[in-house]
Design a protein around this motif. Structure first.
Motif, PDB file in Angstrom:
ATOM      1  N   ASN A 297       0.763  -1.207  -0.047  1.00 23.84           N
ATOM      2  CA  ASN A 297      -0.110   0.055  -0.053  1.00 23.84           C
ATOM      3  C   ASN A 297       0.957   1.204  -0.061  1.00 23.84           C
ATOM      4  O   ASN A 297       0.517   2.268   0.850  1.00 23.84           O
ATOM      5  CB  ASN A 297      -1.175   0.017   1.234  1.00 23.84           C
ATOM      6  N   GLY A 298       1.961   1.076  -0.846  1.00 27.61           N
ATOM      7  CA  GLY A 298       3.006   2.221  -0.760  1.00 27.61           C
ATOM      8  C   GLY A 298       2.480   3.488  -1.821  1.00 27.61           C
ATOM      9  O   GLY A 298       3.048   3.702  -2.991  1.00 27.61           O
ATOM     10  N   TYR A 299       1.489   3.840  -1.425  1.00 24.97           N
ATOM     11  CA  TYR A 299       0.866   5.089  -2.394  1.00 24.97           C
ATOM     12  C   TYR A 299       2.123   6.284  -2.429  1.00 24.97           C
ATOM     13  O   TYR A 299       2.048   6.890  -3.637  1.00 24.97           O
ATOM     14  CB  TYR A 299      -0.573   5.743  -1.818  1.00 24.97           C
ATOM     15  N   THR A 300       2.666   6.535  -1.287  1.00 24.52           N
ATOM     16  CA  THR A 300       3.621   7.780  -1.690  1.00 24.52           C
ATOM     17  C   THR A 300       4.795   7.192  -2.270  1.00 24.52           C
ATOM     18  O   THR A 300       5.313   8.073  -3.333  1.00 24.52           O
ATOM     19  CB  THR A 300       4.014   7.984  -0.029  1.00 24.52           C
ATOM     20  N   ALA A 301       5.364   6.199  -2.095  1.00 19.60           N
ATOM     21  CA  ALA A 301       6.261   5.602  -2.778  1.00 19.60           C
ATOM     22  C   ALA A 301       6.013   5.477  -4.292  1.00 19.60           C
ATOM     23  O   ALA A 301       6.793   5.645  -5.245  1.00 19.60           O
ATOM     24  CB  ALA A 301       6.740   4.125  -2.236  1.00 19.60           C
ATOM     25  N   LYS A 302       4.807   5.137  -4.736  1.00 18.60           N
ATOM     26  CA  LYS A 302       4.136   4.996  -6.144  1.00 18.60           C
ATOM     27  C   LYS A 302       4.348   6.460  -6.743  1.00 18.60           C
ATOM     28  O   LYS A 302       4.945   6.213  -7.807  1.00 18.60           O
ATOM     29  CB  LYS A 302       2.960   4.412  -6.308  1.00 18.60           C
ATOM     30  N   LYS A 303       3.953   7.576  -6.022  1.00 16.05           N
ATOM     31  CA  LYS A 303       4.126   8.881  -6.642  1.00 16.05           C
ATOM     32  C   LYS A 303       5.350   9.280  -6.542  1.00 16.05           C
ATOM     33  O   LYS A 303       5.720   9.906  -7.851  1.00 16.05           O
ATOM     34  CB  LYS A 303       3.310   9.750  -5.583  1.00 16.05           C
ATOM     35  N   GLU A 304       6.358   9.022  -5.743  1.00 14.82           N
ATOM     36  CA  GLU A 304       7.566   9.720  -5.610  1.00 14.82           C
ATOM     37  C   GLU A 304       8.917   8.925  -6.043  1.00 14.82           C
ATOM     38  O   GLU A 304       9.724   9.544  -6.952  1.00 14.82           O
ATOM     39  CB  GLU A 304       8.157   9.767  -4.136  1.00 14.82           C
ATOM     40  N   LEU A 305       8.696   7.752  -6.063  1.00 15.76           N
ATOM     41  CA  LEU A 305       9.785   6.907  -6.585  1.00 15.76           C
ATOM     42  C   LEU A 305       9.550   6.490  -8.221  1.00 15.76           C
ATOM     43  O   LEU A 305       9.386   5.179  -8.643  1.00 15.76           O
ATOM     44  CB  LEU A 305       9.982   5.745  -6.033  1.00 15.76           C
TER      45      LEU A 305
ATOM     46  N   THR B  59      11.820  -4.780   2.188  1.00 15.02           N
ATOM     47  CA  THR B  59      10.426  -4.558   2.357  1.00 15.02           C
ATOM     48  C   THR B  59      10.000  -3.412   3.124  1.00 15.02           C
ATOM     49  O   THR B  59      10.596  -3.185   4.157  1.00 15.02           O
ATOM     50  CB  THR B  59       9.873  -5.816   2.789  1.00 15.02           C
ATOM     51  N   ASN B  60       9.534  -2.625   2.395  1.00 12.85           N
ATOM     52  CA  ASN B  60       8.849  -1.328   3.240  1.00 12.85           C
ATOM     53  C   ASN B  60       9.980  -0.453   3.621  1.00 12.85           C
ATOM     54  O   ASN B  60       9.943  -0.303   4.918  1.00 12.85           O
ATOM     55  CB  ASN B  60       7.936  -1.497   4.208  1.00 12.85           C
ATOM     56  N   PRO B  61      10.807  -0.301   2.888  1.00 11.93           N
ATOM     57  CA  PRO B  61      12.292   0.498   3.717  1.00 11.93           C
ATOM     58  C   PRO B  61      11.923   1.902   3.805  1.00 11.93           C
ATOM     59  O   PRO B  61      10.869   2.251   3.079  1.00 11.93           O
ATOM     60  CB  PRO B  61      13.329   0.164   2.633  1.00 11.93           C
ATOM     61  N   GLY B  62      12.588   2.680   4.639  1.00 13.40           N
ATOM     62  CA  GLY B  62      12.363   4.167   4.578  1.00 13.40           C
ATOM     63  C   GLY B  62      13.322   4.577   3.394  1.00 13.40           C
ATOM     64  O   GLY B  62      14.271   4.012   3.143  1.00 13.40           O
ATOM     65  N   TYR B  63      13.015   5.673   3.117  1.00 17.58           N
ATOM     66  CA  TYR B  63      13.666   6.367   2.042  1.00 17.58           C
ATOM     67  C   TYR B  63      13.511   7.866   2.079  1.00 17.58           C
ATOM     68  O   TYR B  63      12.746   8.518   2.675  1.00 17.58           O
ATOM     69  CB  TYR B  63      13.257   6.047   0.635  1.00 17.58           C
ATOM     70  N   VAL B  64      14.640   8.571   1.395  1.00 17.93           N
ATOM     71  CA  VAL B  64      14.560  10.080   1.385  1.00 17.93           C
ATOM     72  C   VAL B  64      14.917  10.298  -0.141  1.00 17.93           C
ATOM     73  O   VAL B  64      15.771   9.809  -0.575  1.00 17.93           O
ATOM     74  CB  VAL B  64      15.367  10.874   2.465  1.00 17.93           C
ATOM     75  N   LEU B  65      14.266  11.132  -0.871  1.00 19.89           N
ATOM     76  CA  LEU B  65      14.575  11.714  -2.329  1.00 19.89           C
ATOM     77  C   LEU B  65      15.923  12.467  -2.010  1.00 19.89           C
ATOM     78  O   LEU B  65      16.004  13.317  -0.978  1.00 19.89           O
ATOM     79  CB  LEU B  65      13.336  12.243  -2.818  1.00 19.89           C
TER      80      LEU B  65
END
Length: 742
Positions: free
Chosen positions: A116-124, A146-152
């Protein structure tokens, strides 16, 4: 001021006061302080400021995905190459699959899944540069996050001028967890740096030392270690904090050594015509030069009115037990007793046999301090009640001059008439609390001799065991022959397996005995689990399964094969070891319970199954069990790993040399240093922040000499309050345990 001057002539308590001791809540607010304490266990500005980065990344230098290790908490700089979102089959929601790549040019990539990675889908999106943090797992035979933290991160090609300047800066990577990734630590420290007056932070390193070492000024070093301007600046900052850490560590150890020297102990001078003289007269061989030299040193230290604190390290079979026994006899001659602490019952029983054999009639007496004989007593947890009661009485009455035992010696009901010397075998298996419990059983602080057969490079010894003086036995006694070691790679030569067991048969037929060592005990198989065609069965890593398999190997038919492991009851273990020692067992299948102290002179061959599961020092320890009776020894390192596997390098290194100190240094270079320095005893870290015990050998040596001079002239650091504060910040609970292992 001379170059050897330790520092200021007059105390300046204000020098030790700075913002470093201030609570984080006063600088960054209570909410931030709570988060930092919960996740990092840090409460002061100084502790947070000393949470140094592990490494630095350049935005153009993407992480080599081939170097990730399964199970590690990784911080990864990578670029997104694809993204796909799909619906989950068994429940509502979606999974967004991301693939990231490095810039190595190799086909390596890493799959990342967001539920359910809606933000990841948008940003990555494809082409995005980001920093990912998570635990490396495995799925479908490949590594995943799996579900790692990330920063752009701003991309050099797309950034505006100001962002370009930021993009040129190295990215500090801090120790991370899933809930507190590296960039959260970076954010907190970035907020902390501007609110601290770094110019008023006192320097714990005396000026003349900082000048000699050409160290970066402290305020500049704090900024460059956490927010480096370029890739050339942080190494200079790290150099400053490496020395600062070394000086703090070595000063703390120097203070401990001085405290020991001030303690009042009972001197045990040699007694002419006593047990020691009688023992030396009956010794059937001549001591090596090293044994004589260290023996004389121990004799002088045991005679002093302050406690001896010495680490004696030497190769397997170098004769440490004889050296320790001579010190024990000197103490007994002077009216005291000696306690010999061993890590396992098998080893304790082995020491009882070897010491009793060395003493002969001299160990069959009962007069404490008498010149005729003494008594050697064994005390373990599994002894029958009546036998244990007799041993306890012998120790308490003084009838037993030497009491050999396991952790049972630490029990409240164990008392000594006059405990004068403690000998600890394989110190790395004991914590300081256990050692101190035993020391508390003496009327005055007893003398302490710590022994280890695991070779420790000198820098590690003076770092980990820094409050002990270190001696090394480097010669092997006459009659010991070098051990030949060979790697048996079954992946390349499957037929060599049958040759290993044929070689085992040849050794037994020649009148010798064989060890087969496995990395674990294993579980007893049910009858239906044993293959019908037993000749095709492969040796397994467990002792139980390997024993059953070897009894089906045609080449070993008729041989007496038994097993030894930690889950067996004590009586059975004793019977097996007695049988093997007496030559009634041809092949002993065992775990590492035979690693130290087991001494069977007729054993000449050792087969180590799945040898890649063992560390280099452990393999060296194990092979030291063979070739002890004047017969040549051979060790076969059996492995199923492919030739290019990293662990094969360790096996090749062990096969290439019999010098344990060379291997220990290579082991440090190949493995995570914390494992060698005792990470498992101190909460999972080595206890060293910036230092490398291998790379910083010369630096640690200089810091040690500086620390000794400082403590000689200023034992309470009254004139060095900043250094005292540095030590207080350094000695976290983990590092206290790290220091105390000596």
């Amino acid at each position: 001021m001379s170059s050897s001057d330790p520092g200021p002539r007059f105390p300046n308590p204000a020098q030790g006061n700075s913002d470093l001791a201030m609570d984080i809540s006063r600088l960054l607010g209570q909410a931030t302080a709570n988060v930092v304490e919960k996740n990092l266990g840090l409460t002061t500005a100084g502790q947070l400021l000393h949470q140094f980065p592990r490494r630095y990344l350049e935005r153009g230098d993407l992480t080599d995905l081939n170097r990730l290790e399964l199970g590690e908490d990784a911080t990864i700089l990578a670029r997104v190459v694809s993204q796909h979102t799909r619906f989950m089959q068994k429940r509502k929601g979606t999974i967004t699959d991301i693939v990231i790549k490095d810039n190595s040019g190799r086909p390596a990539d890493l799959a990342i899944s967001f539920f359910n990675g809606y933000t990841a889908k948008k940003e990555l999106q494809e082409g995005v540069l980001a920093l990912f943090s998570g635990k490396v797992g495995e799925y479908g035979g490949r590594q995943v996050l799996t579900n790692p933290g990330y920063v752009l991160l701003p991309d050099d090609e797309l950034a505006e001028h100001e962002a370009e300047l930021q993009a040129a800066r190295p990215i500090p990577v801090y120790p991370a967890t899933l809930k507190f990734p590296s960039w959260k630590t970076a954010d907190v420290i970035e907020a902390l740096l501007p609110v601290l007056d770094l110019d008023k932070v006192p320097d714990p390193i005396p000026k003349h030392i900082a000048a000699r070492e050409q160290l970066m000024p402290l305020p500049e070093a704090y900024n460059e270690i956490h927010a480096p301007t370029d890739m050339e600046s942080w190494p200079r900052a790290r150099k400053r904090f490496r020395y600062q850490e070394a000086l703090a560590l070595q000063t703390a150890l120097a203070q401990r050594r001085l405290a020991v020297m001030k303690q009042d102990a009972t001197g045990r001078p040699p007694v002419h015509g006593g047990l020691l003289d009688a023992f030396d007269a009956k010794l059937p061989y001549t001591l090596t030069a090293g044994q004589q030299e260290i023996g004389a040193l121990l004799a002088s230290e045991v005679a002093q009115g302050h406690p001896m604190h010495r680490l004696l390290q030497g190769e397997v079979g170098s004769g440490k037990t004889v050296v320790a026994l001579r010190a024990m006899l000197q103490v007994i001659d002077a009216g005291g007793q000696a306690a010999f602490l061993a890590p396992t019952e098998v080893l304790a029983a082995q020491h009882l046999r070897s010491i009793s054999a060395l003493l002969g009639p001299l160990g069959e007496g009962s007069l404490l301090g008498g010149t005729s004989a003494t008594q050697v007593t064994l005390l373990t947890g599994s002894m029958p009640a009546a036998v244990k009661k007799k041993a306890l009485l012998a120790a308490a009455s003084g009838e037993a001059g030497i009491v050999i035992g396991t952790h049972a010696l630490l029990s409240d009901n164990v008392q000594f008439a006059d405990l004068g010397l403690i000998v600890v075998d394989e110190q790395h298996r004991f914590g300081v609390e256990q050692r101190d419990v035993l020391r508390a059983k003496a009327h005055k602080p007893p003398h302490l001799l710590v022994m280890t057969a695991t070779p420790i490079p000198r820098t590690v010894a003076m770092t980990v065991f820094g409050d002990l003086e270190v001696s090394e036995l480097t010669e092997l006694p006459a009659g010991r022959t070098p051990i030949l070691t060979y790697v048996a790679p079954l992946s390349e030569h499957p037929s060599w397996e049958s040759r290993v067991w044929a070689r085992t048969r040849e050794e037994v037929d020649a009148g010798h005995q064989v060890y087969v060592v496995c990395p674990k005990i294993g579980d007893a198989p049910d009858a239906q689990d044993i293959p019908a065609d037993k000749t095709d069965a492969r040796p397994m890593t467990g002792v139980l399964e390997t024993l059953e398999y070897l009894r089906t190997v045609p080449a070993l038919a008729g041989l007496r094969i038994e097993m030894l492991h930690g889950r067996m009851d004590s009586a059975r273990k004793h019977d097996v070891m007695e049988g093997f020692t007496a030559g009634e067992i041809d092949v002993l299948v065992a775990t590492t319970v035979i690693e130290v102290g087991v001494d069977v002179h007729n054993a000449t061959l050792m087969v180590i199954v799945d040898s890649d599961r063992f560390g280099m020092s452990q393999l060296h320890q194990l092979r030291g069990r063979i070739g002890r009776g004047g017969h040549p020894g051979t060790c076969l390192l059996v492995t199923g790993l492919e030739r290019d596997h990293p662990s094969r390098k360790r096996l090749d290194a062990v096969a290439a040399t019999i010098d344990g100190f060379v291997l220990a240094k290579q082991d440090l270079e190949m493995r995570r240093e914390g494992d060698i320095l005792g990470a498992r005893q101190s909460g999972g870290v080595s206890g060293l922040r910036m230092l490398s015990a291998v790379k910083d050998e010369a630096l640690i040596g200089r810091a040690r000499q500086d620390a000794i001079r400082i403590v000689e002239l200023d034992p309470d650091l009254e004139f060095h309050p900043a250094l005292k504060l540095e030590i207080e910040m350094y000695l976290t609970e983990q590092n206290e345990a790290f220091l105390e292992r000596g």
